[in-house]
Design an enzyme around this catalytic site. Structure first.
Site, mmCIF file in Angstrom:
data_model
loop_
_atom_site.group_PDB
_atom_site.id
_atom_site.type_symbol
_atom_site.label_atom_id
_atom_site.label_comp_id
_atom_site.label_asym_id
_atom_site.label_seq_id
_atom_site.Cartn_x
_atom_site.Cartn_y
_atom_site.Cartn_z
ATOM 1 N N SER A 479 0.824 -1.211 0.000
ATOM 2 C CA SER A 479 0.000 0.000 0.000
ATOM 3 C C SER A 479 0.852 1.251 0.000
ATOM 4 O O SER A 479 0.375 2.304 -0.417
ATOM 5 C CB SER A 479 -0.985 0.013 1.162
ATOM 6 O OG SER A 479 -0.532 -0.698 2.248
ATOM 7 N N HIS A 500 -2.054 -2.342 -6.985
ATOM 8 C CA HIS A 500 -2.590 -1.865 -5.709
ATOM 9 C C HIS A 500 -4.108 -1.995 -5.689
ATOM 10 O O HIS A 500 -4.819 -1.212 -6.307
ATOM 11 C CB HIS A 500 -2.157 -0.405 -5.474
ATOM 12 C CG HIS A 500 -2.629 0.137 -4.162
ATOM 13 N ND1 HIS A 500 -3.164 1.385 -4.017
ATOM 14 C CD2 HIS A 500 -2.651 -0.436 -2.924
ATOM 15 C CE1 HIS A 500 -3.492 1.573 -2.747
ATOM 16 N NE2 HIS A 500 -3.201 0.482 -2.073
ATOM 17 N N GLU A 512 -4.967 0.137 -9.034
ATOM 18 C CA GLU A 512 -3.898 1.014 -9.524
ATOM 19 C C GLU A 512 -2.751 0.119 -10.001
ATOM 20 O O GLU A 512 -2.252 -0.716 -9.240
ATOM 21 C CB GLU A 512 -3.405 1.940 -8.410
ATOM 22 C CG GLU A 512 -4.422 2.990 -7.997
ATOM 23 C CD GLU A 512 -3.900 3.928 -6.902
ATOM 24 O OE1 GLU A 512 -4.108 5.142 -7.014
ATOM 25 O OE2 GLU A 512 -3.287 3.446 -5.928
ATOM 26 N N ASN A 550 -4.487 7.486 -2.588
ATOM 27 C CA ASN A 550 -4.144 7.854 -1.210
ATOM 28 C C ASN A 550 -3.397 9.186 -1.151
ATOM 29 O O ASN A 550 -3.518 9.928 -0.189
ATOM 30 C CB ASN A 550 -3.312 6.745 -0.552
ATOM 31 C CG ASN A 550 -4.172 5.531 -0.256
ATOM 32 O OD1 ASN A 550 -5.402 5.646 -0.157
ATOM 33 N ND2 ASN A 550 -3.558 4.364 -0.147
HETATM 34 N N1 LIG Z 1 -5.599 -4.266 4.217
HETATM 35 C C1 LIG Z 1 -5.767 -3.308 3.327
HETATM 36 O O1 LIG Z 1 -6.744 -2.550 3.359
HETATM 37 C C2 LIG Z 1 -4.768 -3.171 2.217
HETATM 38 C C3 LIG Z 1 -5.092 -2.419 1.078
HETATM 39 C C4 LIG Z 1 -4.175 -2.344 0.020
HETATM 40 C C5 LIG Z 1 -2.958 -2.984 0.150
HETATM 41 N N2 LIG Z 1 -2.672 -3.695 1.293
HETATM 42 C C6 LIG Z 1 -1.361 -4.347 1.360
HETATM 43 O O2 LIG Z 1 -1.535 -5.741 1.103
HETATM 44 C C7 LIG Z 1 -0.545 -6.490 1.807
HETATM 45 C C8 LIG Z 1 -1.239 -7.526 2.653
HETATM 46 O O3 LIG Z 1 -2.123 -6.909 3.525
HETATM 47 P P1 LIG Z 1 -3.237 -7.709 4.314
HETATM 48 O O4 LIG Z 1 -4.138 -6.679 4.909
HETATM 49 O O5 LIG Z 1 -3.794 -8.759 3.468
HETATM 50 O O6 LIG Z 1 -2.379 -8.373 5.476
HETATM 51 P P2 LIG Z 1 -2.707 -9.668 6.343
HETATM 52 O O7 LIG Z 1 -1.924 -9.523 7.579
HETATM 53 O O8 LIG Z 1 -4.172 -9.873 6.433
HETATM 54 O O9 LIG Z 1 -2.135 -10.867 5.480
HETATM 55 C C9 LIG Z 1 -0.795 -11.098 5.230
HETATM 56 C C10 LIG Z 1 -0.645 -12.582 4.973
HETATM 57 O O10 LIG Z 1 0.645 -12.822 4.465
HETATM 58 C C11 LIG Z 1 1.125 -14.008 5.044
HETATM 59 N N3 LIG Z 1 2.587 -14.011 4.957
HETATM 60 C C12 LIG Z 1 3.449 -13.255 5.638
HETATM 61 N N4 LIG Z 1 4.717 -13.543 5.231
HETATM 62 C C13 LIG Z 1 4.626 -14.467 4.258
HETATM 63 C C14 LIG Z 1 5.562 -15.161 3.446
HETATM 64 N N5 LIG Z 1 6.860 -14.948 3.564
HETATM 65 N N6 LIG Z 1 5.109 -16.047 2.544
HETATM 66 C C15 LIG Z 1 3.797 -16.272 2.405
HETATM 67 N N7 LIG Z 1 2.845 -15.652 3.160
HETATM 68 C C16 LIG Z 1 3.268 -14.766 4.080
HETATM 69 C C17 LIG Z 1 0.602 -13.989 6.445
HETATM 70 O O11 LIG Z 1 0.588 -15.281 7.030
HETATM 71 C C18 LIG Z 1 -0.807 -13.443 6.212
HETATM 72 O O12 LIG Z 1 -1.710 -14.489 5.977
HETATM 73 C C19 LIG Z 1 0.258 -5.479 2.573
HETATM 74 O O13 LIG Z 1 1.381 -5.129 1.837
HETATM 75 C C20 LIG Z 1 -0.698 -4.297 2.700
HETATM 76 O O14 LIG Z 1 -0.041 -3.072 2.884
HETATM 77 C C21 LIG Z 1 -3.538 -3.800 2.303
#
Ligand SMILES: NC(=O)c1ccc[n+]([C@@H]2O[C@H](COP(=O)([O-])OP(=O)(O)OC[C@H]3O[C@@H](n4cnc5c(N)ncnc54)[C@H](O)[C@@H]3O)[C@@H](O)[C@H]2O)c1
Length: 765
Positions: A479, A500, A512, A550
């Site tokens: 993000s 994104h 994006e 953002n």
């Molecule tokens: N949550 C949001 O609103 C949002 C929006 C846009 C982008 N993002 C981005 O998306 C990404 C994920 O966010 P999220 O909210 O899904 O997080 P989350 O914590 O829900 O999920 C992350 C997942 O990744 C897994 N993981 C961690 N390390 C790993 C590895 N080495 N190999 C495989 N799996 C692994 C974890 O076990 C977990 O299941 C982040 O970079 C975040 O910034 C999030």
């Protein structure tokens, strides 16, 4: 008998009237053969004419040419005694008719002109519905807007039972009402109680539901592969079935009787909704209240729809049509319709891969998603329809959580009956889940959605590159981390790109596509193409902090925080911004996103945007994070929340905190609603303008689509650039300069706005 359908009473009477069958198995009618139709072909099979609509371009639209051709074909067929009935269908496997030609509507320069356009359509559709020639609409794919109005003017509708076959009056979504008799025919066909919500929301029905509602008379099951593709075989079969139904209708073997008696439950319901004025008035009153509640009165189209339907049921079909034409004419000239149509065209434009990225020679077929968390599972879910999907996590629990999320999403569809339990289970089992790198050797596109931590992302990228083929694209869903920074760990940074997504992924339409300095055009194109296939509307954005959405949002949020620190109550800020047309007030938005997340973003962008982030002190969010006021998820943020996430009013502990940050600030408690709105919105628009000026986004269209679909910028305003055009860049710049003098340099307008103001230029011609 109390509820008469004039359409079908006609058709019943028609049965058996035309008895002279053609002797030739398949011919073209005499007049039609000589005519050169640009939008349809006509043939006659055993006395049944088959009219196949085929406009130039990928979809059929109801435009001037199609209407003119159809008038002529209809005249020929109805005066040809060897033609007993006609089937109307599409020659395109993609769909029936996608709607009226919007450009034709936009050409109307006055309400009167548009009213006349609708009235002309009424003449044609009435002629069809009241005429002696039985008409059968055979529908495969979408029959929307004018397409459905055409189908409803036929006497019988037969549709393929396929997920892509959808019927709906969607005009409200572009700020209009169904102007081809839809407001009159739909309630008479399916009842006011079912018709009104469909027209007011623009939702469409899949074939099975349409059959249940009474909009479709017969379903055709899709058939599989043969010598031709499954799609073509289904269309051929539909044609056969429609011809047979036409024969059965004219031979009197198939009866169309839409009259309902009050003795049946369905008949009683229809009587109470359509015919009994007392209950009907209650339905209209409730509908008006509901529209007011959900739109804040910002959208005139739903009210005009109710007016037309009401006129038709109170004063009769013809009076209803007159009201419909008048309402249609008036709506075409509203700024709301302008804004919504612009979004419609913008969204269509954003479905095309930008020219500079070239064509996709090898589109991705296999997608591997790393991280089965909130985002990863969502990305997996939206990929399932079009891709072979692999989902990877580090622990069985992580994988199971992700699978459960996907199951919940699909099960929702099963509950809504848009997916069978069998299809749901089939899709679930089709996803490969893995804790190691199985299936990655086949991946064309890897989408990484692991924790937001550069070191973790680097280690994942390095490891994945040992398991993927050379051509595979690596996309990150970070993000905020610069894509270029992530790509530094790659052996082939030119194949790294940002994708994104917005949360929740299955609902948010925007994606994006972020290109860093080294991203190859073909890599951006592959990501764009995949996003499209996932059902997303994509915009291409440069690799800058906050990307586009953002980045533009941050100064807006800073301004709302400033207002809170200037003694404007949080509830008032939210309610005034909702009145402007945002789906959610900014303070609630911060609570929903999470103060921990929003706080980090504000701090991060403050470092990059400097004076453009002046506003509320981001330290307030820092203190809230420390106090565990993380927003909705912790039950406490600016507001308090109950267990179901319902807002319980201002968090009393926050008042003291805000007071602390009010010291030395002006008092804005007496600010007018309009100034409050403009202070916040102008900050968003100004930053969006900087993004265009600095080539962070490719075009004003991308900027408008990103703002509307990414964060809910009021759609009826058409987006930030449309907003400036409507107001006039000169007035906008004057306003910003006024704010700049009064509140500070954070309001200094972007140079591009100043230039547009000076030269009287517009972002759209
Ligand atoms: N949550 C949001 O609103 C949002 C929006 C846009 C982008 N993002 C981005 O998306 C990404 C994920 O966010 P999220 O909210 O899904 O997080 P989350 O914590 O829900 O999920 C992350 C997942 O990744 C897994 N993981 C961690 N390390 C790993 C590895 N080495 N190999 C495989 N799996 C692994 C974890 O076990 C977990 O299941 C982040 O970079 C975040 O910034 C999030």
């Amino acid at each position: 008998m109390f509820s008469r359908s004039r359409l079908v009473a006609q058709a019943v009477a028609l049965a058996g009237r035309r008895t002279m069958a053609s002797t030739a198995a398949e011919t073209a009618p005499k007049a039609a053969a000589s005519a050169d139709y640009k939008t349809m072909s006509v043939k006659v099979v055993d006395g049944i004419a088959v009219v196949k609509l085929d406009c130039p371009g990928p979809v059929n639209t109801l435009g001037e040419q199609l209407m003119a051709d159809f008038q002529s074909v209809y005249s020929d067929l109805s005066s040809n005694s060897s033609v007993r009935a006609a089937v109307i269908m599409s020659a395109k496997p993609s769909g029936f008719v996608a709607g009226a030609d919007i450009q034709m509507i936009q050409k109307c320069h006055s309400a009167q002109e548009a009213t006349q356009l609708a009235a002309n359509g009424h003449v044609m559709f009435n002629r069809m519905a009241d005429g002696p020639l039985p008409l059968i609409a055979a529908i495969n794919g979408e029959a929307l807007g004018g397409g459905l109005e055409l189908a409803m003017s036929c006497h019988y509708r037969i549709a393929t039972d396929m997920p892509k076959t959808k019927l709906g009056l969607v005009e409200v979504m572009i700020g209009l009402l169904p102007g081809g008799g839809g407001t009159q025919r739909l309630p008479r066909l399916i009842g006011l109680d079912q018709a009104l919500p469909l027209m007011l929301t623009g939702k469409s029905l899949q074939a099975k539901k349409a059959k249940k509602a009474g909009l479709v008379d017969e379903l055709v099951v899709p058939i599989g592969l043969g010598l031709n593709s499954a799609g073509q075989n289904t269309v051929d079969y539909l044609e056969k079935c429609a011809i047979q139904s036409a024969k059965d209708i004219v031979d009197g073997k198939k009866k169309i009787n839409r009259d309902l008696t009050i003795a049946s439950a369905k008949g009683l319901k229809r009587y109470l909704t359509n015919d009994f004025k007392y209950t009907r008035d209650i339905i209209f009153k409730k509908a008006r209240e509901q529209v007011m509640k959900s739109t804040g009165g910002k959208y005139p189209a739903p009210f005009k729809i109710i007016e037309a339907v009401e006129a038709g049921l109170d004063k009769g079909f013809e009076a209803g049509l007159r009201q419909e034409a008048i309402g249609f004419g008036e709506l075409t000239q509203t700024p709301e319709a302008d804004g919504l149509m612009s979004i419609f065209f913008g969204q269509r434009a954003c479905k095309r891969i930008p020219k500079q990225f070239g064509k996709v020679d090898k589109p991705a077929k296999n997608i591997a998603v790393i991280g089965a968390g909130l985002m990863g599972a969502g990305i997996g879910e939206v990929s399932m329809n079009r891709f072979d999907v692999t989902l990877k996590d580090t622990s069985p629990e992580g994988l199971a959580r992700g699978q459960e999320q996907i199951f919940k999403g699909l099960n929702g569809k099963t509950k809504r009956k848009t997916m069978t339990p069998f299809e749901r289970d089939q899709k679930m089992t089709a996803v490969h889940t893995t804790l190691d790198w199985k299936h990655f050797n086949k991946a064309d596109l890897v989408i990484e959605a692991v924790f937001e931590d550069l070191a973790v992302k680097h280690s994942v990228l390095k490891e994945v590159e040992q398991h993927i083929p050379e051509h595979c694209v690596f996309a990150t869903n970070t993000s905020a981390i610069p894509i270029g920074e992530i790509a530094k760990a790659s052996k082939r940074p030119e194949r790294v790109v940002g994708m994104h997504y917005f949360s929740p992924v299955d609902k948010m339409p925007l994606l994006e596509i972020i290109t860093h300095e080294k991203t190859l055009p073909e890599v951006a194109a592959i990501a764009f193409d995949a996003g499209n296939k996932q059902g997303k509307t994509c915009i291409v954005v440069k690799d800058v902090p906050g990307f586009y959405v953002n980045r533009s949002l941050a100064p807006y949020m800073a301004e709302t925080m400033a207002l809170a620190m200037e003694n404007v109550p949080a509830e008032r800020i939210d309610s005034v911004m909702k009145k402007f047309g945002w789906p959610m007030g900014p303070i609630s938005l911060a609570d929903n996103v999470g103060i921990d997340v929003a706080g980090k973003v504000q701090l991060y962008l403050t470092q990059h945007l400097g004076n453009r982030m002046i506003g509320g002190d981001p330290a307030l969010l820092g203190e809230m994070i420390d106090a565990k006021f993380h927003g909705k998820k912790t039950g406490k943020g600016f507001f308090l929340y109950d267990k179901k996430g319902k807002n319980q009013g201002l968090n009393p502990e926050i008042e003291g905190l805000i007071k602390k940050y009010s010291a030395g600030r002006i008092d804005s408690s007496g600010i007018s609603d309009e100034e409050l709105q403009m202070r916040c919105v102008s900050r968003f628009i100004n930053e969006a303008a900087f993004c265009l000026q600095d080539n962070i986004i490719l075009s004003p269209t991308d900027g408008d689509i990103g703002a509307v679909f990414g964060i809910g910028f009021p759609p009826f305003l058409g987006g930030p650039f449309r907003f400036v055009d409507a107001m006039g860049a000169d007035k906008f710049v004057d306003m910003m300069n006024g704010f700049s003098d009064k509140y500070g340099e954070q309001f200094k307008p972007a140079q591009i706005l100043v230039d547009y103001a000076k030269n009287g230029k517009k972002f759209y011609n």
